[in-house]
Scaffold this motif. Structure first.
Motif, PDB file in Angstrom:
ATOM      1  N   TYR A 104       0.801  -1.202   0.000  1.00 60.87           N
ATOM      2  CA  TYR A 104       0.000   0.000   0.000  1.00 60.87           C
ATOM      3  C   TYR A 104       0.842   1.264   0.000  1.00 60.87           C
ATOM      4  CZ  TYR A 104      -4.493  -2.208   0.577  1.00 60.87           C
ATOM      5  OH  TYR A 104      -5.648  -2.921   0.371  1.00 60.87           O
ATOM      6  N   PRO A 107       1.595   4.125  -4.525  1.00 59.76           N
ATOM      7  CA  PRO A 107       0.291   4.718  -4.847  1.00 59.76           C
ATOM      8  C   PRO A 107      -0.342   4.101  -6.082  1.00 59.76           C
ATOM      9  CG  PRO A 107       2.049   6.145  -5.611  1.00 59.76           C
ATOM     10  CD  PRO A 107       2.709   5.005  -4.874  1.00 59.76           C
ATOM     11  N   LEU A 108      -1.650   4.135  -6.104  1.00 57.63           N
ATOM     12  CA  LEU A 108      -2.395   3.809  -7.305  1.00 57.63           C
ATOM     13  C   LEU A 108      -2.548   5.084  -8.120  1.00 57.63           C
ATOM     14  CD1 LEU A 108      -5.352   1.505  -6.210  1.00 57.63           C
ATOM     15  CD2 LEU A 108      -3.384   0.889  -7.601  1.00 57.63           C
ATOM     16  N   PHE A 110      -4.630   6.763 -11.174  1.00 54.72           N
ATOM     17  CA  PHE A 110      -5.906   6.555 -11.838  1.00 54.72           C
ATOM     18  C   PHE A 110      -5.981   7.263 -13.178  1.00 54.72           C
ATOM     19  CE2 PHE A 110      -8.707   4.397  -8.825  1.00 54.72           C
ATOM     20  CZ  PHE A 110      -7.976   4.481  -7.659  1.00 54.72           C
TER      21      PHE A 110
ATOM     22  N   TYR B  32      -6.619  -0.343   6.328  1.00 51.23           N
ATOM     23  CA  TYR B  32      -5.809   0.663   5.670  1.00 51.23           C
ATOM     24  C   TYR B  32      -6.809   1.670   5.103  1.00 51.23           C
ATOM     25  CZ  TYR B  32      -2.007  -2.791   5.830  1.00 51.23           C
ATOM     26  OH  TYR B  32      -1.069  -3.703   6.221  1.00 51.23           O
ATOM     27  N   LEU B  46      -4.458  10.666  -4.812  1.00 47.23           N
ATOM     28  CA  LEU B  46      -4.357  10.319  -3.400  1.00 47.23           C
ATOM     29  C   LEU B  46      -4.054  11.558  -2.572  1.00 47.23           C
ATOM     30  CD1 LEU B  46      -4.209   8.040  -1.239  1.00 47.23           C
ATOM     31  CD2 LEU B  46      -1.745   7.951  -1.687  1.00 47.23           C
ATOM     32  N   LYS B  49      -3.148   8.815   3.439  1.00 44.76           N
ATOM     33  CA  LYS B  49      -3.427   7.422   3.767  1.00 44.76           C
ATOM     34  C   LYS B  49      -3.037   7.169   5.223  1.00 44.76           C
ATOM     35  CE  LYS B  49       1.106   6.197   1.985  1.00 44.76           C
ATOM     36  NZ  LYS B  49       1.848   5.925   0.750  1.00 44.76           N
ATOM     37  N   PHE B  51      -1.979   3.844   7.678  1.00 45.33           N
ATOM     38  CA  PHE B  51      -1.719   2.424   7.838  1.00 45.33           C
ATOM     39  C   PHE B  51      -1.645   2.059   9.320  1.00 45.33           C
ATOM     40  CE2 PHE B  51      -1.555   2.444   3.571  1.00 45.33           C
ATOM     41  CZ  PHE B  51      -0.354   2.446   2.891  1.00 45.33           C
TER      42      PHE B  51
END
Lengths: 119, 114
Positions: A104, A107-108, A110, B32, B46, B49, B51
């Motif tokens: 994770y 990064p993804l 898009f 997550y 993004l 995030k 975790f």
């Protein structure tokens, strides 16, 4: 930064025809790409995971023969909606994780999505 | 089953005002958590995030989010909203046993009044 290009951004097709959507990673290699579908005012739903050089992994309830995924190179995955019907009208989004990414922390990226309308 | 709820479909705030977008999740293990932003005609970007560790997470563009396990929430905040923040915001939960699998909320569309 990493860019994922999705083409076309919108398409209108007649019922019964097939439509191909392309997802390209422009400046990185993507061994894994993902295809999502988004209905109006609803979540993005993961349809399938596309793996370069191997068969895609489809989520439960997604018809493999209807949504054909091909990931022939490290920078291109295609989604073909076969024999499209009005209920296939939706917003399709692809994403990609770079080569070697495995957690994770990576990064993804898009694409901008494709609006499919089947008449 | 895993799920993500964003209870607010639309929110309108005045420029300069503070913002809080709500996100609640249902997940059996340590989740997550992510926030993404989608501007019109753009892909998802993004923002931040979570975790583990510090429950207050700082992201890009001045956004932060706080993980509250007791409330199963991961709300996004910004102290002073700019007109360019107008976009759609998605909360997502990741499955630890399948890092490729995300569960997205339905999104909150933010409008910013001048």
């Amino acid at each position: 930064g990493a860019v994922v290009s999705q083409h076309p951004s919108w398409v209108i097709c007649k019922s019964g025809t097939s439509v191909k959507i392309e997802c390209r990673s422009l400046d990185f290699q993507a061994t894994t790409m993902f295809w999502y579908r988004q209905f109006p005012k609803q979540s993005l739903m993961l349809m399938a995971t596309s793996n370069e050089g191997s068969k895609a992994t489809y989520e439960q309830g997604v018809e493999k023969d209807k949504f054909l995924i091909n990931h022939a190179s490290l920078t291109l995955s295609t989604l073909t909606v076969t024999s499209a019907h009005p209920e296939d009208s939706s917003f399709y989004i692809c994403s990609a994780r770079g080569d070697g990414w495995s957690s994770y922390n990576s990064p993804l990226h898009f694409g901008n999505g494709t609006r499919l309308t089947v008449t | 089953a895993q799920s993500v709820t964003q209870p607010d479909i639309h929110i309108t705030v005045s420029e300069g005002a503070s913002l809080e977008l709500r996100c609640n999740y249902s997940y059996g293990a340590t989740p997550y958590l992510f926030w993404y932003v989608q501007s019109p005609g753009q892909g998802l970007q993004l923002l931040l995030k979570y975790f583990s560790g510090d429950t207050l997470v700082q992201g890009i563009k001045g956004f932060e989010a706080e993980f509250k396990r007791s409330q199963s929430s991961f709300n996004l905040r910004k102290p002073s909203v700019h007109w360019s923040d107008a976009a759609e915001y998605f909360c997502a939960v990741g499955a630890p046993n399948n890092f490729n699998k995300f569960y997205f909320g339905s999104g909150t569309k933010l409008n910013v009044k001048p």
